[in-house]
Design a protein around this motif. Structure first.
Motif, short mmCIF file in Angstrom:
data_model
loop_
_atom_site.label_atom_id
_atom_site.label_comp_id
_atom_site.label_asym_id
_atom_site.label_seq_id
_atom_site.Cartn_x
_atom_site.Cartn_y
_atom_site.Cartn_z
N LEU A 1 0.83 -1.20 0.00
CA LEU A 1 0.00 0.00 0.00
C LEU A 1 0.85 1.24 0.00
O LEU A 1 1.94 1.27 0.58
N GLU A 2 0.31 2.26 -0.66
CA GLU A 2 0.98 3.57 -0.64
C GLU A 2 -0.01 4.61 -0.16
O GLU A 2 -1.16 4.64 -0.61
N LEU A 3 0.45 5.44 0.77
CA LEU A 3 -0.40 6.52 1.26
C LEU A 3 0.22 7.84 0.84
O LEU A 3 1.35 8.14 1.22
N PHE A 4 -0.51 8.62 0.07
CA PHE A 4 -0.01 9.90 -0.44
C PHE A 4 1.36 9.73 -1.06
O PHE A 4 2.28 10.51 -0.84
N GLY A 5 1.51 8.63 -1.82
CA GLY A 5 2.75 8.42 -2.54
C GLY A 5 3.87 7.81 -1.71
O GLY A 5 4.92 7.47 -2.23
N ARG A 6 3.70 7.65 -0.42
CA ARG A 6 4.75 7.06 0.42
C ARG A 6 4.40 5.60 0.70
O ARG A 6 3.26 5.30 1.06
N PRO A 7 5.34 4.70 0.53
CA PRO A 7 5.03 3.28 0.75
C PRO A 7 4.82 2.97 2.23
O PRO A 7 5.44 3.57 3.10
N LEU A 8 3.90 2.04 2.48
CA LEU A 8 3.66 1.57 3.85
C LEU A 8 4.19 0.15 3.97
O LEU A 8 4.48 -0.50 2.97
N ALA A 9 4.24 -0.33 5.20
CA ALA A 9 4.68 -1.71 5.42
C ALA A 9 3.56 -2.70 5.12
O ALA A 9 3.77 -3.90 5.10
N LEU A 10 2.32 -2.19 4.92
CA LEU A 10 1.17 -3.07 4.73
C LEU A 10 1.11 -3.59 3.31
O LEU A 10 1.42 -2.86 2.36
N LEU B 1 0.96 14.25 11.40
CA LEU B 1 0.17 13.28 12.15
C LEU B 1 0.65 11.88 11.80
O LEU B 1 0.94 11.60 10.63
N GLY B 2 0.72 11.03 12.80
CA GLY B 2 1.18 9.67 12.54
C GLY B 2 0.23 8.66 13.13
O GLY B 2 -0.60 8.98 13.99
N PHE B 3 0.29 7.44 12.61
CA PHE B 3 -0.50 6.36 13.20
C PHE B 3 0.22 5.04 13.01
O PHE B 3 1.03 4.88 12.10
N ASP B 4 -0.11 4.13 13.89
CA ASP B 4 0.46 2.79 13.83
C ASP B 4 -0.22 2.06 12.68
O ASP B 4 -1.43 2.00 12.62
N GLU B 5 0.56 1.51 11.77
CA GLU B 5 -0.06 0.90 10.59
C GLU B 5 -0.97 -0.26 10.94
O GLU B 5 -1.94 -0.54 10.23
N THR B 6 -0.70 -0.95 12.02
CA THR B 6 -1.56 -2.09 12.39
C THR B 6 -2.94 -1.61 12.86
O THR B 6 -3.87 -2.39 12.93
N ALA B 7 -3.06 -0.31 13.20
CA ALA B 7 -4.35 0.20 13.66
C ALA B 7 -5.25 0.58 12.49
O ALA B 7 -6.40 0.94 12.69
N ALA B 8 -4.73 0.52 11.28
CA ALA B 8 -5.52 0.95 10.12
C ALA B 8 -6.46 -0.17 9.67
O ALA B 8 -6.09 -1.34 9.69
N HIS B 9 -7.70 0.22 9.35
CA HIS B 9 -8.64 -0.73 8.75
C HIS B 9 -8.59 -0.50 7.25
O HIS B 9 -8.66 0.65 6.79
N ILE B 10 -8.48 -1.59 6.50
CA ILE B 10 -8.34 -1.44 5.05
C ILE B 10 -9.63 -1.90 4.37
O ILE B 10 -10.14 -2.98 4.66
N PHE B 11 -10.17 -1.03 3.52
CA PHE B 11 -11.41 -1.38 2.83
C PHE B 11 -11.20 -1.29 1.33
O PHE B 11 -10.64 -0.31 0.84
#
Ligand SMILES: Nc1ncnc2c1ncn2[C@@H]1O[C@H](COP(=O)(O)OP(=O)(O)OP(=O)(O)O)[C@@H](O)[C@H]1O
Ligand SMILES: [Mg+2]
Lengths: 291, 395
Positions: free
Chosen positions: B270-279, B361-371
């Protein structure tokens, strides 16, 4: 300060007060004229009933007689005509008709307003059509049927054509429409049958409509001459208007003092009943539903 | 006491399909809440359980046996209506007593005049009176028994409606938004009272509301409905922590969950605003997904962002909302075509942010719900199997 207020207001206070006053005068003037027009015959009837024969036919118009002749007129009327009997017949007639009308119309109206069944709207259209049929139309067949059954000259024959009032069904149906469905559902959950719901839950809330309809019904049948004239020939069963006719035919034909005295006596119960039930009647006409 | 089982209940009003095959199993003594947006069919469903409405297909069983052929009062259910539905011309006492007079007196014993002939009527009426008084005492209505409903406040009417339901000692209580006509403070109070009543009576409660706070605070389990179907059935925390679809996630929780637009890159990363995530998710490259992040999962990042499985983005403060114990901060996502985000913050943290200031603002990637684009929840690769049981009812 005062100058400021005056220049700010587009109309001076004196002006607007005057205008309000004139509007009131105009409205009340129209209403008073209407009331006089409606009441004049009654007042004339009352005045005539206390005048001696000579004054009734005199050319000058006066409301109060020079010679008070009320006792004689009322006495003569009471003595020569069974007025109490006519009034009693009127009460039996109106009461019998009203009770059956309510017993029939209230469940019908409830079914049309609150129950879901196929053909409900078609039935309601039929009810509306029924409103358009005057009593004169079925008079002939009804008369023949009653004659065949040997029921002429009975209370039943006087009441029977009016047992089913489409107007009552229409009026109550409109009233019941505004009754909350949730209350009816709560009653169903509490174990009430539809009949009990009608009589114990819905009807008590419909008092204004019932009172209004009762006045309509009682007035109409108390004053009805047409149908009793057809089916009644026995003076003992005559309701007020027919009784008056019998009374006028006999020896009193031209004794207007006595005739108006009798008419006064026979109108009085209705007027009194209306005055007592006036508040409810008006509530019913303006159709304030339950909350 | 009784369990309630609904199997493939369907209902249409003419051409409008309102319920499309609802299955629900409600345990004995459970407090189940039906929640969902207006018009989704909650009231229709509860009215079908009560027997006030007939389903076009499917069956309702209470206590293990079908009740489809039974009339409402034979089903041993009681219902509390949003409008209270008290009988307007009867006193409070008569309102509460009515279900008992209906069940304990025969028809002829209830008729005017005729009832005077009954010898037992007296003693039955005395029994009813005692029961009414017992219920009234529980609900603190003793001093109001002689009043008419019109002379009561909203909260008192609500309690009379409850009393009328309780006095029958039903197996199942059905409640259709019983608190929504009360003011906010009374609603909170009655919430507690209802929950305690449920505990004390031990009966099965089926409770309809469109207020997610009521659903979360009172229920053993919540069934979230939308357009005539149950989207998810689970405990309040399951619905909150593992929403099975975007609609559930958006409905449950206040403030509403934040949604950030993300996309899949090569290998499903996954990429958020163009930045890659670990998910990573099992989707093809270039698919759009939504990341749902609860407002309490967001935090302000000081210094160097990123790393350690934490995602970040920059935002600009629009407005602060002071709730007393905490603040709700509303941010705009500067220059991005995404809706703003909300964040919960302690008063101390909130004091450090100024209006219109740009922050990270930051968040823990494991807290994200993916739809996914169709609204279904997607578990990130290599994580889904481990976490608790979710019952997604719509595959
Ligand atoms: N008697 C009826 N005839 C036709 N349509 C109906 C009828 N009753 C309900 N509906 C429709 O069924 C749908 C569901 O209604 P229902 O009352 O069950 O919604 P709800 O979930 O209780 O909503 P709310 O939260 O607003 O009470 C609505 O779209 C409504 O318009
Ligand atoms: Mg509803």
């Amino acid at each position: 300060m005062a100058d400021l207020a005056l220049s700010a207001a587009p109309v001076t206070p004196v002006h607007s007060v005057l205008r309000r006053f004139l509007t009131l005068v105009l409205i009340h003037g129209v209403l008073i004229a209407g009331a006089i027009f409606m009441l004049a015959p009654f007042v004339w009837m009352l005045a005539t009933s206390i005048k001696p024969p000579a004054e009734i036919f005199s050319a000058e118009i006066s409301l109060w007689p020079k010679q008070f002749y009320g006792l004689q007129n009322y006495g003569f009327a009471m003595e020569k005509a069974p007025l109490l009997r006519f009034a009693l017949n009127g009460v039996i007639l109106c009461g019998g008709i009203l009770i059956v009308q309510l017993l029939v119309a209230i469940p019908c109206a409830y079914a049309l307003a609150k129950l879901d069944f196929p053909g409900r709207n078609a039935l309601f259209v039929l009810v509306l059509l029924g409103l358009c049929i005057p009593v004169q139309v079925p008079a002939m067949p009804l008369y023949i049927a009653l004659a065949q059954l040997g029921l002429l000259n009975t209370y039943f024959s006087m009441m029977m054509p009016f047992f089913l009032s489409v107007f009552a069904i229409f009026l109550f149906r409109q009233f019941f429409r505004s009754f909350p469905d949730d209350i009816i559902n709560a009653a169903r959950l509490d174990g009430m049958s539809e009949f009990e719901i009608v009589w114990r839950i819905v009807t008590p809330s419909a008092w204004p409509a019932i009172a209004a309809f009762s006045v309509f019904s009682a007035v109409a049948h108390w004053n009805d001459l047409y149908w009793p004239l057809i089916v009644i020939s026995d003076a003992k069963l005559a309701p007020p208007p027919l009784g008056m006719m019998f009374f006028a035919d006999a020896e009193t034909g031209s004794n207007y003092g006595a005739l108006t005295a009798a008419a006064t006596i026979l109108t009085a119960p209705l007027v009194l009943a209306f005055l007592v039930a006036r508040r409810r009647f008006i509530d019913g006409i303006t159709m304030t539903g339950v909350k | 006491m009784a369990k309630v089982a609904l199997s493939s209940i369907a209902k249409s009003f003419g051409p409008t399909k309102v319920l499309g095959g609802v299955d629900l199993d409600i345990a004995d003594g459970e407090f189940l809440t039906l929640v969902g947006p207006s018009g989704c069919g909650k009231s229709t469903l509860i009215r079908i359980i009560a027997g006030l409405e007939h389903q076009n297909a499917g069956s309702v069983a209470i206590g293990g046996s079908s009740v489809d052929h039974l009339r409402p009062h034979e089903r041993r259910v009681a219902m509390v209506f949003q409008s209270y539905a008290l009988y307007p011309h009867m006193s409070v006492g008569a309102n509460i007593a009515l279900p008992l007079t209906m069940s304990r007196l025969k028809l002829w014993q209830r008729l005017p005049l005729l009832r005077q002939l009954s010898a037992q009527r007296r003693s039955v009426m005395r029994g009813i009176e005692a029961d009414v008084e017992a219920v009234a005492a529980q609900l603190q209505l003793d001093h109001l028994l002689a009043r008419k409903p019109a002379q009561l406040s909203g909260g008192q009417r609500q309690r009379v409606a409850l009393g009328r339901a309780m006095v029958r000692n039903p197996d199942v209580f059905l409640m259709d938004e019983p608190l929504s006509n009360l003011d906010a403070k009374l609603r909170v109070h009655m919430r507690t009272e209802l929950a305690e009543l449920h505990k004390r009576l031990g009966a099965t409660f089926i409770y309809v509301t469109h207020d997610q706070v009521e659903a979360m605070t009172m229920s053993d389990r919540v069934a979230m409905m939308d357009s005539g179907a149950v989207l998810q059935l689970g405990t309040p925390s399951q619905l909150y922590e593992k929403p099975a679809s975007l609609k559930v996630a958006q409905f449950i929780g206040s403030p509403t969950i934040n949604l950030l637009p993300a996309a899949t890159a090569a290998g499903g990363r996954l990429e958020l605003f163009g930045r890659p995530l670990a998910l990573a998710v099992p989707l093809a490259q270039g698919e759009a997904v939504a990341l749902g992040i609860r407002s309490e999962a967001l935090s302000l990042v000081q210094g160097e962002p990123g790393g350690n499985g934490r995602a970040w983005f920059s935002a600009r403060l629009r407005r602060k909302e002071n709730l007393g114990s905490e603040y709700i901060l509303h941010f705009d996502l500067a220059g991005r075509d995404a809706a703003g985000v909300t964040m919960r913050a302690t008063p101390a943290a909130a004091a450090g942010v100024n209006e219109a200031a740009e922050v990270t603002l930051g968040f823990d990637e494991t807290a994200a719900h993916i739809f996914a684009a169709d609204g279904e929840r997607i578990e990130p690769r290599g994580q889904g199997a481990a976490t608790g049981s979710v019952v997604p009812l719509r595959a």
